[in-house]
Design a protein around this motif. Structure first.
Motif, short mmCIF file in Angstrom:
data_model
loop_
_atom_site.label_atom_id
_atom_site.label_comp_id
_atom_site.label_asym_id
_atom_site.label_seq_id
_atom_site.Cartn_x
_atom_site.Cartn_y
_atom_site.Cartn_z
N ARG A 20 -19.20 92.95 36.71
CA ARG A 20 -19.74 92.42 35.45
C ARG A 20 -18.64 91.63 34.76
O ARG A 20 -17.58 92.16 34.44
CB ARG A 20 -20.21 93.56 34.56
N GLU A 21 -18.90 90.35 34.56
CA GLU A 21 -17.88 89.44 34.03
C GLU A 21 -17.41 89.84 32.64
O GLU A 21 -16.21 89.77 32.33
CB GLU A 21 -18.41 88.01 34.01
N ARG A 23 -17.25 92.84 31.24
CA ARG A 23 -16.36 94.00 31.30
C ARG A 23 -15.02 93.66 31.95
O ARG A 23 -13.98 94.14 31.53
CB ARG A 23 -17.01 95.14 32.08
N SER A 46 -15.58 97.56 36.72
CA SER A 46 -15.29 96.18 36.34
C SER A 46 -14.13 96.12 35.35
O SER A 46 -13.25 95.26 35.44
CB SER A 46 -16.52 95.52 35.73
#
Length: 81
Positions: A20-21, A23, A46
């Motif tokens: 997840r970008e 996080r 992440s």
């Protein structure tokens, strides 16, 4: 005065598509600020990988500046009997 930190994309760190970008970026920024992994939400995959990427980036930046390692701080207790 507010500091600005580079994003992972700015320093050449690629974010894997299975992470997840948001996080990952939060973990990256948290590490750049000098934070520690003290909360349960910081242990998500992440966030941890972003944190680790930032620590590796900081190590490389310090190496380029000529700072190889910082001295280890430790404590020990001595008792006289």
């Amino acid at each position: 005065m507010q500091s600005s930190y580079p994003r992972p994309q700015d320093v050449g760190v690629r974010i894997s598509p299975d992470l997840r970008e948001d996080r990952f970026c939060a973990g990256f920024e948290h590490a750049l600020r000098g934070g520690q992994l003290t909360q349960a939400e910081y242990l998500r995959r992440s966030f941890r990988l972003g944190f680790r990427a930032a620590k590796l980036y900081l190590r490389e930046v310090r190496r380029r500046q000529g700072i190889l390692t910082f001295p280890v701080q430790g404590r020990f207790r001595v008792r006289a009997t």
